[in-house]
Design an enzyme around this catalytic site. Sequence first.
Site, PDB file in Angstrom:
ATOM      1  CB  CYS A 134      -0.914  -0.131   1.345  1.00 20.82           C
ATOM      2  SG  CYS A 134      -1.964  -1.578   1.411  1.00 20.82           S
ATOM      3  CG  HIS A 274      -3.344   3.145   2.140  1.00 21.24           C
ATOM      4  ND1 HIS A 274      -3.770   2.723   0.854  1.00 21.24           N
ATOM      5  CD2 HIS A 274      -3.726   2.206   2.946  1.00 21.24           C
ATOM      6  CE1 HIS A 274      -3.989   1.585   0.959  1.00 21.24           C
ATOM      7  NE2 HIS A 274      -3.916   1.276   2.143  1.00 21.24           N
ATOM      8  CG  ASN A 304      -6.757  -1.264   0.482  1.00 19.21           C
ATOM      9  OD1 ASN A 304      -5.970  -0.603  -0.274  1.00 19.21           O
ATOM     10  ND2 ASN A 304      -6.437  -1.777   1.791  1.00 19.21           N
TER      11      ASN A 304
HETATM   12  O1  UT7 Z   1      -4.062  -1.494   3.279  1.00 15.57           O
HETATM   13  C1  UT7 Z   1      -3.129  -2.643   3.834  1.00 15.57           C
HETATM   14  C2  UT7 Z   1      -3.202  -2.635   5.261  1.00 15.57           C
HETATM   15  N1  UT7 Z   1      -4.584  -3.223   5.820  1.00 15.57           N
HETATM   16  C3  UT7 Z   1      -5.225  -2.762   6.615  1.00 15.57           C
HETATM   17  O2  UT7 Z   1      -4.842  -1.427   6.905  1.00 15.57           O
HETATM   18  C4  UT7 Z   1      -6.474  -3.280   7.133  1.00 15.57           C
HETATM   19  C5  UT7 Z   1      -6.442  -3.186   8.715  1.00 15.57           C
HETATM   20  N2  UT7 Z   1      -7.486  -4.004   9.370  1.00 15.57           N
HETATM   21  C6  UT7 Z   1      -8.909  -3.788   9.145  1.00 15.57           C
HETATM   22  O3  UT7 Z   1      -9.335  -2.735   8.333  1.00 15.57           O
HETATM   23  C7  UT7 Z   1      -9.850  -4.436   9.941  1.00 15.57           C
HETATM   24  O4  UT7 Z   1      -9.175  -5.172  10.833  1.00 15.57           O
HETATM   25  C8  UT7 Z   1     -10.897  -5.395   9.161  1.00 15.57           C
HETATM   26  C9  UT7 Z   1     -11.955  -4.457   8.330  1.00 15.57           C
HETATM   27  C10 UT7 Z   1     -10.004  -6.417   8.377  1.00 15.57           C
HETATM   28  C11 UT7 Z   1     -11.844  -6.227   9.894  1.00 15.57           C
HETATM   29  O5  UT7 Z   1     -12.319  -5.293  11.062  1.00 15.57           O
HETATM   30  P1  UT7 Z   1     -12.285  -5.518  12.539  1.00 15.57           P
HETATM   31  O6  UT7 Z   1     -13.259  -4.636  13.174  1.00 15.57           O
HETATM   32  O7  UT7 Z   1     -10.853  -5.511  12.915  1.00 15.57           O
HETATM   33  O8  UT7 Z   1     -12.944  -6.994  12.817  1.00 15.57           O
HETATM   34  P2  UT7 Z   1     -12.343  -8.324  13.542  1.00 15.57           P
HETATM   35  O9  UT7 Z   1     -11.332  -8.885  12.391  1.00 15.57           O
HETATM   36  O10 UT7 Z   1     -11.919  -8.101  14.877  1.00 15.57           O
HETATM   37  O11 UT7 Z   1     -13.606  -9.247  13.354  1.00 15.57           O
HETATM   38  C12 UT7 Z   1     -14.632  -8.822  14.320  1.00 15.57           C
HETATM   39  C13 UT7 Z   1     -15.752  -9.733  13.900  1.00 15.57           C
HETATM   40  C14 UT7 Z   1     -15.277 -11.434  14.070  1.00 15.57           C
HETATM   41  O12 UT7 Z   1     -16.455 -12.154  14.505  1.00 15.57           O
HETATM   42  P3  UT7 Z   1     -16.423 -12.617  16.110  1.00 15.57           P
HETATM   43  O13 UT7 Z   1     -15.041 -13.531  16.116  1.00 15.57           O
HETATM   44  O14 UT7 Z   1     -16.291 -11.335  16.903  1.00 15.57           O
HETATM   45  O15 UT7 Z   1     -17.585 -13.488  16.202  1.00 15.57           O
HETATM   46  C15 UT7 Z   1     -15.183 -11.434  12.478  1.00 15.57           C
HETATM   47  O16 UT7 Z   1     -15.433 -13.036  12.292  1.00 15.57           O
HETATM   48  O17 UT7 Z   1     -16.382  -9.655  12.629  1.00 15.57           O
HETATM   49  C16 UT7 Z   1     -16.269 -10.904  11.963  1.00 15.57           C
HETATM   50  N3  UT7 Z   1     -16.030 -10.446  10.503  1.00 15.57           N
HETATM   51  C17 UT7 Z   1     -17.032 -10.305   9.893  1.00 15.57           C
HETATM   52  N4  UT7 Z   1     -18.689 -10.178   9.976  1.00 15.57           N
HETATM   53  C18 UT7 Z   1     -19.176  -9.907   8.847  1.00 15.57           C
HETATM   54  C19 UT7 Z   1     -15.143 -10.355   9.881  1.00 15.57           C
HETATM   55  N5  UT7 Z   1     -15.186 -10.267   8.635  1.00 15.57           N
HETATM   56  C20 UT7 Z   1     -16.500 -10.042   8.351  1.00 15.57           C
HETATM   57  C21 UT7 Z   1     -17.532  -9.685   7.411  1.00 15.57           C
HETATM   58  N6  UT7 Z   1     -18.718  -9.582   7.445  1.00 15.57           N
HETATM   59  N7  UT7 Z   1     -17.133  -9.441   6.095  1.00 15.57           N
END
Ligand code: UT7
Length: 350
Positions: A134, A274, A304
């Site tokens: 990125c 970004h 992204n």
């Molecule tokens: O550009 C390159 C660098 N990358 C980034 O900067 C990305 C950085 N990370 C993020 O943007 C976020 O961490 C994500 C958008 C990837 C994920 O969001 P989050 O708020 O950190 O979610 P999480 O991974 O902590 O997951 C929370 C919950 C989980 O369920 P449980 O275990 O709490 O029951 C996931 O399984 O959300 C669930 N989950 C989803 N639910 C519905 C994860 N993805 C999804 C989804 N739809 N697509």
Amino acid sequence: MPGLTQPGLCFSYPYSIMTKKIRAAITGVGGYVPDYILTNKELETMVETNDEWIVSRTGIKERRILKGENQGVSVMGIEAVKEMLRKTGTDPKEIDAIIFGTITPDMQFPAAANLVAAGVGATNAFSYDIGAACSGFIYGLATGASFIESGRYKKVVVIGGDKMSAILDYTDRTTCIIFGDGAGCVLLEPTEEEVGVIDSILRSDGTGECYLHMKAGGSRMPASHETVDKRLHYVYQEGSAVFKFAVTNMADVAAQVCERNHLAPNDIQWLVPHQANKRIIDATANRVGVREDQVMMNIERYGNTTAGTIPLLLWDYERQLKKGDNLIIAAFGGGFTWGAIYVKWAYDPQ
Ligand code: UT7
């Protein structure tokens, strides 16, 4: 300095002091996003997710996907550069160098930049890719600016773009909802005015590998039946860990470049962050102290696009930019790689 002490020469200065510093000005912008729009609604039919979760956790409503056979990232790079050449009236044969920030080149080699150079007729340019995820575009912008500042090159094209759909597992809801395809570019030319790339801070930390990578297809784990069966040719991301690193590092480096250039929030016309996640963008804006209307944003439409996000922001906002505007560009991505660049915009809307 023996010359300065000689009689009659005490008020003359060495040539190097008399000449003005050459800066690299952004003198044109181009962009390209594919026509196909992948909405959150369509993703709901592919993985267990929903529009409300995606919008509230990321800010993304839709993203573009490059469809069709034999369509690599160079296709988008070529379209972006052609548009920029048309807008600036630049002859492709005058281009000295093309730098392409991308982690999804058409092939391992040749570089996507080589293909773009051939595709736009930049027959006198040398060209290469930068693999900084990125941060690929900002790494390219800083190094391209140095080529111009050296006085050796007059026209350098910096492209950022990725075809992320080529390396996404559309059964993995944690990654496939975030990324999209697109590319943008800028033209850098020398100027003696106080505009252009003023300052940059670039950083990397390879210990971030474990949180964000693609396991197979490189020299450590070449492609095999086994790697395909195990779905190892896709983006692997530990989202919440990457999120924490991104929030801290992108915000820190953006604040650092402002501080060392004595820029208060009101001196900044645009923060150009970004587009990984709206919550990371908001955190960076808060840390730099700028209001929402000072922040460029298009994550809701493109998601992204990895190295594509920053040039696509410049492309979308070009008509609102005025000569002398202070832009703080910041990125964070796989590697880890991150950085911030202070750019003073060089032209008014045409
Ligand atoms: O550009 C390159 C660098 N990358 C980034 O900067 C990305 C950085 N990370 C993020 O943007 C976020 O961490 C994500 C958008 C990837 C994920 O969001 P989050 O708020 O950190 O979610 P999480 O991974 O902590 O997951 C929370 C919950 C989980 O369920 P449980 O275990 O709490 O029951 C996931 O399984 O959300 C669930 N989950 C989803 N639910 C519905 C994860 N993805 C999804 C989804 N739809 N697509």
